[in-house]
Enzyme design. Structure first.
Site, mmCIF file in Angstrom:
data_model
loop_
_atom_site.group_PDB
_atom_site.id
_atom_site.type_symbol
_atom_site.label_atom_id
_atom_site.label_comp_id
_atom_site.label_asym_id
_atom_site.label_seq_id
_atom_site.Cartn_x
_atom_site.Cartn_y
_atom_site.Cartn_z
ATOM 1 N N TYR A 64 109.231 1.854 -38.263
ATOM 2 C CA TYR A 64 108.346 0.735 -37.943
ATOM 3 C C TYR A 64 108.196 -0.196 -39.148
ATOM 4 C CZ TYR A 64 104.278 -1.487 -35.665
ATOM 5 O OH TYR A 64 103.407 -2.370 -35.068
ATOM 6 N N LYS A 111 109.364 -4.154 -39.226
ATOM 7 C CA LYS A 111 108.398 -5.224 -39.486
ATOM 8 C C LYS A 111 108.692 -5.940 -40.800
ATOM 9 C CE LYS A 111 105.854 -4.681 -35.775
ATOM 10 N NZ LYS A 111 105.773 -5.720 -34.727
#
Length: 243
Positions: free
Chosen positions: A154, A158
């Site tokens: 993640y 991002k």
């Protein structure tokens, strides 16, 4: 007519963003993958307030799905274009890296990063001609700014989205298109369910999780004419947890 597209708009931050942006008077396209009933609810709430909304289901990780959906939308709206894009769709598959399955790595990057690439590339061709202009707002994360343990996939997705935001902003600025990212911290949504909220609150200077509506207000500002001189920025919204 100009439209707004919010990906992953059936719940959480995306839902709040769709509801907020509908108040600008521009029609909102509600994208979702599978949760039709939740998307229908968002559409109904917008229409109850006098706004306009359409549903457009597709999987942001699947280029074919995106192209088919947007082809159909463009054919039904020959004189319209999407002037505001909010790349919000994302998923979490948390795990320590040494135990992370291949699928969990690829699914998170495919949704966040490839989704941004496929959807944004497709819509830019309508924003750029004749300096029509546009707004692209990418929903990043605290995880992409500082990294969080258990979220290597993640955090990578991002952080890459943040880099893409800064590069694209420079490419399209002369076309009157702004590209910005927001980096929410802990926001009270389905994505944060199961986290040790009481413990995490102690780390946040304001002492609470954020609300989706607070994030939506920031997105609405970046989508407005008043934000025309802001581009390539990453704006943290995390209650002072990280600056």
């Amino acid at each position: 007519m100009k439209y707004i597209l919010v990906t992953g708009a059936s719940r959480g931050i995306g839902r709040a963003v769709a509801l907020k942006l509908a108040k600008t008077g521009m029609p909102v396209i509600i994208n979702y993958h599978a949760n039709n009933s939740a998307a229908e609810e968002v559409k109904a709430l917008i229409e109850q307030e006098g706004g306009q909304a359409e549903l457009l289901p597709f999987d942001v990780a699947d280029k074919t799905s995106i192209d088919q959906a947007l082809d159909a939308w463009e054919q039904a709206h020959p004189d319209d274009y999407i002037a505001v894009l909010v790349n919000n769709a994302g998923i979490r598959r948390d795990n320590t890296l040494f135990m992370m399955p291949d699928e969990d790595w690829h699914s998170v990057l495919d949704t966040t990063l490839n989704g941004f690439f496929y959807v944004t590339r497709r819509l830019l061709k309508h924003m750029m001609p004749r300096r029509r202009g546009g707004r692209i707002i990418n929903v990043a994360s605290l995880s992409g700014v500082k990294g969080l343990p258990g979220q290597t996939n993640y955090s990578a997705a991002k952080a890459a989205l943040i880099g893409a935001t800064k590069a694209l902003a420079q490419e399209v600025a002369q076309r009157a298109i702004t590209v910005n990212a927001i980096a929410p911290g802990f926001i009270d949504t389905d994505m944060t369910k199961g986290l040790p909220e009481d413990d995490l609150k102690k780390m946040i200077p304001v002492g609470r999780f954020g609300r989706p509506e607070e994030v939506a207000a920031l997105v609405a500002f970046l989508a407005s004419d008043e934000a025309a001189y802001i581009t390539g920025e990453v704006i943290n919204i995390n209650g002072g947890l990280y600056t």
